[in-house]
Design a protein around this motif. Structure first.
Motif, PDB file in Angstrom:
ATOM      1  N   PHE A 192      52.169  35.370  43.851  1.00 21.04           N
ATOM      2  CA  PHE A 192      51.178  35.391  45.316  1.00 21.04           C
ATOM      3  C   PHE A 192      50.833  36.702  45.337  1.00 21.04           C
ATOM      4  O   PHE A 192      49.484  36.858  45.949  1.00 21.04           O
ATOM      5  N   LEU A 193      51.420  37.836  45.423  1.00 26.74           N
ATOM      6  CA  LEU A 193      50.963  39.148  45.349  1.00 26.74           C
ATOM      7  C   LEU A 193      50.218  39.617  44.329  1.00 26.74           C
ATOM      8  O   LEU A 193      49.035  40.400  44.709  1.00 26.74           O
ATOM      9  N   ALA A 194      50.428  39.556  43.126  1.00 24.34           N
ATOM     10  CA  ALA A 194      49.364  39.889  42.022  1.00 24.34           C
ATOM     11  C   ALA A 194      47.742  39.273  42.094  1.00 24.34           C
ATOM     12  O   ALA A 194      47.139  39.853  41.772  1.00 24.34           O
ATOM     13  N   ALA A 195      47.951  38.131  42.692  1.00 27.52           N
ATOM     14  CA  ALA A 195      46.590  37.571  42.957  1.00 27.52           C
ATOM     15  C   ALA A 195      45.753  38.671  43.684  1.00 27.52           C
ATOM     16  O   ALA A 195      44.509  38.659  43.564  1.00 27.52           O
ATOM     17  N   GLU A 235      39.016  50.528  48.319  1.00 28.75           N
ATOM     18  CA  GLU A 235      39.022  50.200  46.994  1.00 28.75           C
ATOM     19  C   GLU A 235      40.137  50.732  46.345  1.00 28.75           C
ATOM     20  O   GLU A 235      40.542  51.853  46.139  1.00 28.75           O
ATOM     21  N   PHE A 236      40.832  49.600  45.780  1.00 26.63           N
ATOM     22  CA  PHE A 236      42.341  49.863  45.102  1.00 26.63           C
ATOM     23  C   PHE A 236      42.244  49.345  43.702  1.00 26.63           C
ATOM     24  O   PHE A 236      41.544  48.386  43.358  1.00 26.63           O
ATOM     25  N   ARG A 237      42.624  50.221  42.529  1.00 25.74           N
ATOM     26  CA  ARG A 237      42.924  50.000  41.219  1.00 25.74           C
ATOM     27  C   ARG A 237      44.183  49.664  40.851  1.00 25.74           C
ATOM     28  O   ARG A 237      45.127  50.412  41.448  1.00 25.74           O
ATOM     29  N   ILE A 238      44.315  48.582  40.251  1.00 23.76           N
ATOM     30  CA  ILE A 238      45.707  48.384  39.765  1.00 23.76           C
ATOM     31  C   ILE A 238      46.092  49.417  38.492  1.00 23.76           C
ATOM     32  O   ILE A 238      45.356  49.321  37.409  1.00 23.76           O
ATOM     33  N   THR A 239      47.109  50.152  38.506  1.00 22.03           N
ATOM     34  CA  THR A 239      47.633  51.091  37.529  1.00 22.03           C
ATOM     35  C   THR A 239      48.594  50.540  36.767  1.00 22.03           C
ATOM     36  O   THR A 239      48.903  51.056  35.657  1.00 22.03           O
ATOM     37  N   GLU A 240      49.297  49.466  37.200  1.00 21.42           N
ATOM     38  CA  GLU A 240      50.549  49.138  36.337  1.00 21.42           C
ATOM     39  C   GLU A 240      50.793  47.762  36.730  1.00 21.42           C
ATOM     40  O   GLU A 240      50.901  47.317  37.904  1.00 21.42           O
ATOM     41  N   PRO A 249      37.308  42.408  37.816  1.00 20.32           N
ATOM     42  CA  PRO A 249      36.643  41.093  37.372  1.00 20.32           C
ATOM     43  C   PRO A 249      37.209  39.972  37.850  1.00 20.32           C
ATOM     44  O   PRO A 249      38.707  39.952  38.250  1.00 20.32           O
ATOM     45  N   ASP A 250      36.747  38.737  37.716  1.00 16.50           N
ATOM     46  CA  ASP A 250      37.447  37.364  38.043  1.00 16.50           C
ATOM     47  C   ASP A 250      38.514  37.243  37.066  1.00 16.50           C
ATOM     48  O   ASP A 250      38.372  37.796  36.139  1.00 16.50           O
ATOM     49  N   GLY A 251      39.374  36.412  37.422  1.00 13.55           N
ATOM     50  CA  GLY A 251      40.442  35.932  36.351  1.00 13.55           C
ATOM     51  C   GLY A 251      41.834  36.628  36.752  1.00 13.55           C
ATOM     52  O   GLY A 251      41.645  37.009  37.916  1.00 13.55           O
ATOM     53  N   PRO A 252      42.531  36.790  35.946  1.00 10.19           N
ATOM     54  CA  PRO A 252      44.039  37.227  36.285  1.00 10.19           C
ATOM     55  C   PRO A 252      44.066  38.802  36.540  1.00 10.19           C
ATOM     56  O   PRO A 252      42.984  39.463  36.054  1.00 10.19           O
ATOM     57  N   VAL A 299      45.948  45.552  34.662  1.00 10.22           N
ATOM     58  CA  VAL A 299      45.647  47.043  34.867  1.00 10.22           C
ATOM     59  C   VAL A 299      44.125  47.322  34.771  1.00 10.22           C
ATOM     60  O   VAL A 299      43.419  46.837  33.829  1.00 10.22           O
ATOM     61  N   GLY A 300      43.622  47.908  35.795  1.00 10.98           N
ATOM     62  CA  GLY A 300      42.450  48.109  35.818  1.00 10.98           C
ATOM     63  C   GLY A 300      41.547  47.167  36.752  1.00 10.98           C
ATOM     64  O   GLY A 300      40.381  47.489  37.180  1.00 10.98           O
ATOM     65  N   THR A 301      42.173  46.192  37.170  1.00 10.44           N
ATOM     66  CA  THR A 301      41.410  45.301  38.121  1.00 10.44           C
ATOM     67  C   THR A 301      41.275  45.914  39.336  1.00 10.44           C
ATOM     68  O   THR A 301      42.197  46.992  40.100  1.00 10.44           O
ATOM     69  N   VAL A 302      40.330  45.950  40.105  1.00 11.04           N
ATOM     70  CA  VAL A 302      39.956  46.655  41.437  1.00 11.04           C
ATOM     71  C   VAL A 302      39.770  45.485  42.546  1.00 11.04           C
ATOM     72  O   VAL A 302      39.151  44.494  42.220  1.00 11.04           O
ATOM     73  N   PHE A 303      40.298  45.981  43.647  1.00 10.27           N
ATOM     74  CA  PHE A 303      40.221  44.964  44.827  1.00 10.27           C
ATOM     75  C   PHE A 303      39.392  45.740  45.980  1.00 10.27           C
ATOM     76  O   PHE A 303      39.540  47.099  46.157  1.00 10.27           O
ATOM     77  N   THR A 304      38.435  45.228  46.378  1.00  9.54           N
ATOM     78  CA  THR A 304      37.486  46.096  47.330  1.00  9.54           C
ATOM     79  C   THR A 304      37.614  45.146  48.564  1.00  9.54           C
ATOM     80  O   THR A 304      37.733  43.769  48.932  1.00  9.54           O
ATOM     81  N   SER A 305      37.797  45.802  49.782  1.00  8.51           N
ATOM     82  CA  SER A 305      38.201  45.075  51.311  1.00  8.51           C
ATOM     83  C   SER A 305      37.542  46.027  52.047  1.00  8.51           C
ATOM     84  O   SER A 305      37.244  47.028  52.134  1.00  8.51           O
TER      85      SER A 305
END
Length: 148
Positions: A21-24, A66-71, A42-45, A48-54
């Motif tokens: 739920f939270l990783a989505a 803008e947040f980037r997943i680091t781990e 990007p789309d998909g799972p 590390v490196g996925t960016v969320f823009t809000s």
């Protein structure tokens, strides 16, 4: 000024379900009234490196974040760093997941806030408000996950 707020909450769902739920990442509007819109690239799972823009609304002001997943350690840990340069940002944050004896999840969330420019003056106020809201924030996550 930088400072940390955190909250811990127990959720009546297995760790894998809470993690998913939270990783989505796009479920934030279900538990954070600040979040007006959120998108993932990007789309998909999430990896590390996925960016969320809000777009968020704090104290009546709308800002883009803008947040980037680091781990990302499945069923254990998610870490992020804010890439945007607003007055007050979360230079780091994360979720820690732990199974409870009854099959639920103990979730710890934290963010380290820091001010930039004039934000250095107001960061203490933002941190105080976040610390005050932290237990309620944890409860909102709990309710959202349990309702999903």
């Amino acid at each position: 000024m930088a400072g940390q707020f955190e909250a811990t909450v127990e959720i009546d769902r297995p760790v894998a379900e809470v993690f998913a739920f939270l990783a989505a990442g796009t479920n934030d509007p279900t538990f954070s009234p600040r979040v007006q819109r959120i998108e993932k690239t990007p789309d998909g799972p999430t990896t590390v490196g996925t960016v969320f823009t809000s777009s968020v609304k704090d104290a009546g002001l709308k800002t883009d974040r803008e947040f980037r997943i680091t781990e990302l350690v499945p069923d254990a840990r998610i870490r992020w760093a804010e890439q945007s340069r607003n007055l007050v940002t979360a230079k780091e944050g994360g979720y820690d997941f732990e199974s409870t004896p009854d099959g639920g999840t103990r979730l710890r969330i934290y963010n380290v806030l820091e001010g930039h420019g004039f934000g250095k003056v107001i960061a203490g106020f933002a941190l105080g408000a976040a610390r005050k809201d932290a237990p309620a924030f944890g409860e909102r996550i709990k309710k959202a996950v349990e309702a999903s």
